[in-house]
Design a protein around this motif. Structure first.
Motif, PDB file in Angstrom:
ATOM      1  N   PHE A 134       0.000  -0.434  -7.820  1.00  0.00           N
ATOM      2  CA  PHE A 134      -0.363   0.741  -8.600  1.00  0.00           C
ATOM      3  C   PHE A 134       0.550   1.905  -8.235  1.00  0.00           C
ATOM      4  N   GLU A 135       0.813   2.747  -9.215  1.00  0.00           N
ATOM      5  CA  GLU A 135       1.593   3.968  -8.964  1.00  0.00           C
ATOM      6  C   GLU A 135       0.898   5.138  -9.654  1.00  0.00           C
ATOM      7  N   SER A 136       0.732   6.235  -8.940  1.00  0.00           N
ATOM      8  CA  SER A 136       0.025   7.394  -9.475  1.00  0.00           C
ATOM      9  C   SER A 136       0.935   8.247 -10.351  1.00  0.00           C
ATOM     10  N   GLU A 137       0.342   9.251 -10.999  1.00  0.00           N
ATOM     11  CA  GLU A 137       1.108  10.311 -11.645  1.00  0.00           C
ATOM     12  C   GLU A 137       1.645  11.231 -10.554  1.00  0.00           C
ATOM     13  N   TRP A 138       2.432  12.252 -10.940  1.00  0.00           N
ATOM     14  CA  TRP A 138       2.928  13.219  -9.967  1.00  0.00           C
ATOM     15  C   TRP A 138       1.763  14.075  -9.457  1.00  0.00           C
ATOM     16  N   VAL A 139       1.650  14.198  -8.142  1.00  0.00           N
ATOM     17  CA  VAL A 139       0.644  15.057  -7.522  1.00  0.00           C
ATOM     18  C   VAL A 139       1.318  15.861  -6.410  1.00  0.00           C
ATOM     19  N   SER A 140       0.676  16.938  -5.982  1.00  0.00           N
ATOM     20  CA  SER A 140       1.236  17.725  -4.890  1.00  0.00           C
ATOM     21  C   SER A 140       1.167  16.915  -3.595  1.00  0.00           C
ATOM     22  N   LEU A 141       2.052  17.225  -2.657  1.00  0.00           N
ATOM     23  CA  LEU A 141       2.078  16.508  -1.379  1.00  0.00           C
ATOM     24  C   LEU A 141       0.757  16.657  -0.637  1.00  0.00           C
ATOM     25  N   ASP A 142       0.178  17.855  -0.716  1.00  0.00           N
ATOM     26  CA  ASP A 142      -1.105  18.101  -0.057  1.00  0.00           C
ATOM     27  C   ASP A 142      -2.188  17.185  -0.625  1.00  0.00           C
ATOM     28  N   ASN A 143      -2.265  17.102  -1.962  1.00  0.00           N
ATOM     29  CA  ASN A 143      -3.251  16.219  -2.590  1.00  0.00           C
ATOM     30  C   ASN A 143      -2.956  14.758  -2.279  1.00  0.00           C
ATOM     31  N   ALA A 144      -1.677  14.414  -2.217  1.00  0.00           N
ATOM     32  CA  ALA A 144      -1.300  13.027  -1.918  1.00  0.00           C
ATOM     33  C   ALA A 144      -1.830  12.603  -0.551  1.00  0.00           C
ATOM     34  N   ASN A 145      -1.697  13.478   0.443  1.00  0.00           N
ATOM     35  CA  ASN A 145      -2.195  13.147   1.779  1.00  0.00           C
ATOM     36  C   ASN A 145      -3.708  12.954   1.789  1.00  0.00           C
ATOM     37  N   LYS A 146      -4.427  13.739   0.978  1.00  0.00           N
ATOM     38  CA  LYS A 146      -5.890  13.592   0.886  1.00  0.00           C
ATOM     39  C   LYS A 146      -6.257  12.279   0.211  1.00  0.00           C
ATOM     40  N   ILE A 147      -5.514  11.933  -0.847  1.00  0.00           N
ATOM     41  CA  ILE A 147      -5.783  10.677  -1.564  1.00  0.00           C
ATOM     42  C   ILE A 147      -5.491   9.480  -0.662  1.00  0.00           C
ATOM     43  N   ILE A 148      -4.391   9.560   0.093  1.00  0.00           N
ATOM     44  CA  ILE A 148      -4.024   8.460   0.997  1.00  0.00           C
ATOM     45  C   ILE A 148      -5.109   8.240   2.044  1.00  0.00           C
ATOM     46  N   LYS A 149      -5.693   9.319   2.520  1.00  0.00           N
ATOM     47  CA  LYS A 149      -6.778   9.198   3.510  1.00  0.00           C
ATOM     48  C   LYS A 149      -7.936   8.398   2.929  1.00  0.00           C
ATOM     49  N   ASP A 150      -8.255   8.640   1.659  1.00  0.00           N
ATOM     50  CA  ASP A 150      -9.323   7.878   0.995  1.00  0.00           C
ATOM     51  C   ASP A 150      -8.906   6.423   0.799  1.00  0.00           C
ATOM     52  N   LEU A 151      -7.658   6.213   0.394  1.00  0.00           N
ATOM     53  CA  LEU A 151      -7.178   4.848   0.150  1.00  0.00           C
ATOM     54  C   LEU A 151      -7.182   4.023   1.428  1.00  0.00           C
ATOM     55  N   GLN A 152      -6.851   4.670   2.546  1.00  0.00           N
ATOM     56  CA  GLN A 152      -6.787   3.936   3.813  1.00  0.00           C
ATOM     57  C   GLN A 152      -8.162   3.471   4.281  1.00  0.00           C
ATOM     58  N   GLY A 153      -9.203   4.043   3.694  1.00  0.00           N
ATOM     59  CA  GLY A 153     -10.556   3.605   4.021  1.00  0.00           C
ATOM     60  C   GLY A 153     -11.012   2.436   3.166  1.00  0.00           C
ATOM     61  N   THR A 154     -10.134   1.971   2.272  1.00  0.00           N
ATOM     62  CA  THR A 154     -10.450   0.837   1.396  1.00  0.00           C
ATOM     63  C   THR A 154      -9.734  -0.404   1.917  1.00  0.00           C
ATOM     64  N   ALA A 155     -10.497  -1.413   2.294  1.00  0.00           N
ATOM     65  CA  ALA A 155      -9.928  -2.590   2.966  1.00  0.00           C
ATOM     66  C   ALA A 155      -8.914  -3.334   2.100  1.00  0.00           C
ATOM     67  N   LYS A 156      -9.070  -3.300   0.808  1.00  0.00           N
ATOM     68  CA  LYS A 156      -8.207  -4.086  -0.070  1.00  0.00           C
ATOM     69  C   LYS A 156      -6.903  -3.369  -0.443  1.00  0.00           C
ATOM     70  N   VAL A 157      -6.705  -2.171   0.075  1.00  0.00           N
ATOM     71  CA  VAL A 157      -5.499  -1.407  -0.240  1.00  0.00           C
ATOM     72  C   VAL A 157      -4.569  -1.375   0.968  1.00  0.00           C
ATOM     73  N   ASN A 158      -3.305  -1.694   0.765  1.00  0.00           N
ATOM     74  CA  ASN A 158      -2.313  -1.551   1.831  1.00  0.00           C
ATOM     75  C   ASN A 158      -0.942  -1.289   1.233  1.00  0.00           C
ATOM     76  N   GLU A 159       0.075  -1.312   2.072  1.00  0.00           N
ATOM     77  CA  GLU A 159       1.465  -1.046   1.658  1.00  0.00           C
ATOM     78  C   GLU A 159       1.565   0.270   0.887  1.00  0.00           C
ATOM     79  N   ILE A 160       0.920   1.298   1.435  1.00  0.00           N
ATOM     80  CA  ILE A 160       0.928   2.617   0.785  1.00  0.00           C
ATOM     81  C   ILE A 160       2.238   3.325   1.103  1.00  0.00           C
TER      82      ILE A 160
END
Length: 222
Positions: free
Chosen positions: A17-43
């Motif tokens: 998956f690839e997101s739309e353009w987001v700010s770096l600050d928002n990206a770091n927040k989204i990544i934190k949520d993604l890292q809590g999902t076991a089925k998501v990796n290679e971020i």
């Protein structure tokens, strides 16, 4: 800085998956949520130049970009004299740079304008000149104006039946895309747009001006 997030989702098969353009600050927040999902990796994060960053590198990048421009607000207006055809446009740009605030003002006179709507669309197109000159490409910004027709049409709320004005709408959207901007258009009343309105009046009178002012966090001029 705006970035895209790319990651793999593991189910019965691997899906990227690839997101739309987001700010770096928002990206770091989204990544934190993604890292809590076991089925998501290679971020990874991809910046405007195509460079790739790991989540760890992205956190370090935040420290480097603390002084990057933010809170970018633009104001535009046009003044048109129906009898003489005299036209002026006014632009104002505000943004934060670290603790400092930068303000740019501009007034210009236009020639051979046939009606006020045309002047407003041209003013909106050229407000991006300030973005380009300050090298604010790839940023989020809010564009304020009291030209209700132009703003509502760019928001997709109103249709535009004039082919000539539609071409200006296309130019505006294409220029924002070329500058990799994520603009938010906001309609405001004339009394909220008085700074750009006064500049447009000056432009119509033939008073063309440019000014740039930078103040520190305590309001002192730099």
């Amino acid at each position: 800085m705006n970035v895209k997030i790319q990651f793999r989702y593991h189910s019965k098969e691997k899906i990227t998956f690839e997101s739309e353009w987001v700010s770096l600050d928002n990206a770091n927040k989204i990544i934190k949520d993604l890292q809590g999902t076991a089925k998501v990796n290679e971020i990874q994060i991809i910046d405007e130049k195509g460079q790739e960053w790991s989540p760890k590198e992205a956190k370090k990048l935040m420290a480097v970009t603390e002084n990057e421009p933010k809170q970018i607000r633009l104001y535009f207006d046009a003044s048109f004299h129906k009898e003489t055809g005299e036209t002026g446009v006014g632009y104002v740009l505000y943004y934060k740079k670290g603790e400092n605030e930068v303000r740019l003002r501009r007034s210009r006179k236009l020639e051979q304008i046939e009606h006020s709507s045309e002047a407003e669309y041209i003013a909106l197109y050229h407000v991006f000149d300030l973005i380009e000159e300050e090298e604010l490409n790839g940023m989020d910004c809010i564009i304020h104006g009291d030209a209700k027709g132009a703003i509502m049409q760019l928001l997709g709320e109103w249709p535009c039946y004039d082919d000539y004005l539609n071409r200006w709408l296309d130019r505006i959207e294409e220029r924002a895309k070329r500058l990799k901007l994520n603009p938010t258009y906001k309609y405001i009343e004339r009394k909220q747009n008085i700074e750009a309105h006064r500049l447009a009046k000056k432009g119509m009178e033939g008073v063309e001006q440019d000014s740039r002012l930078e103040r520190d966090g305590e309001g002192e001029i730099l």
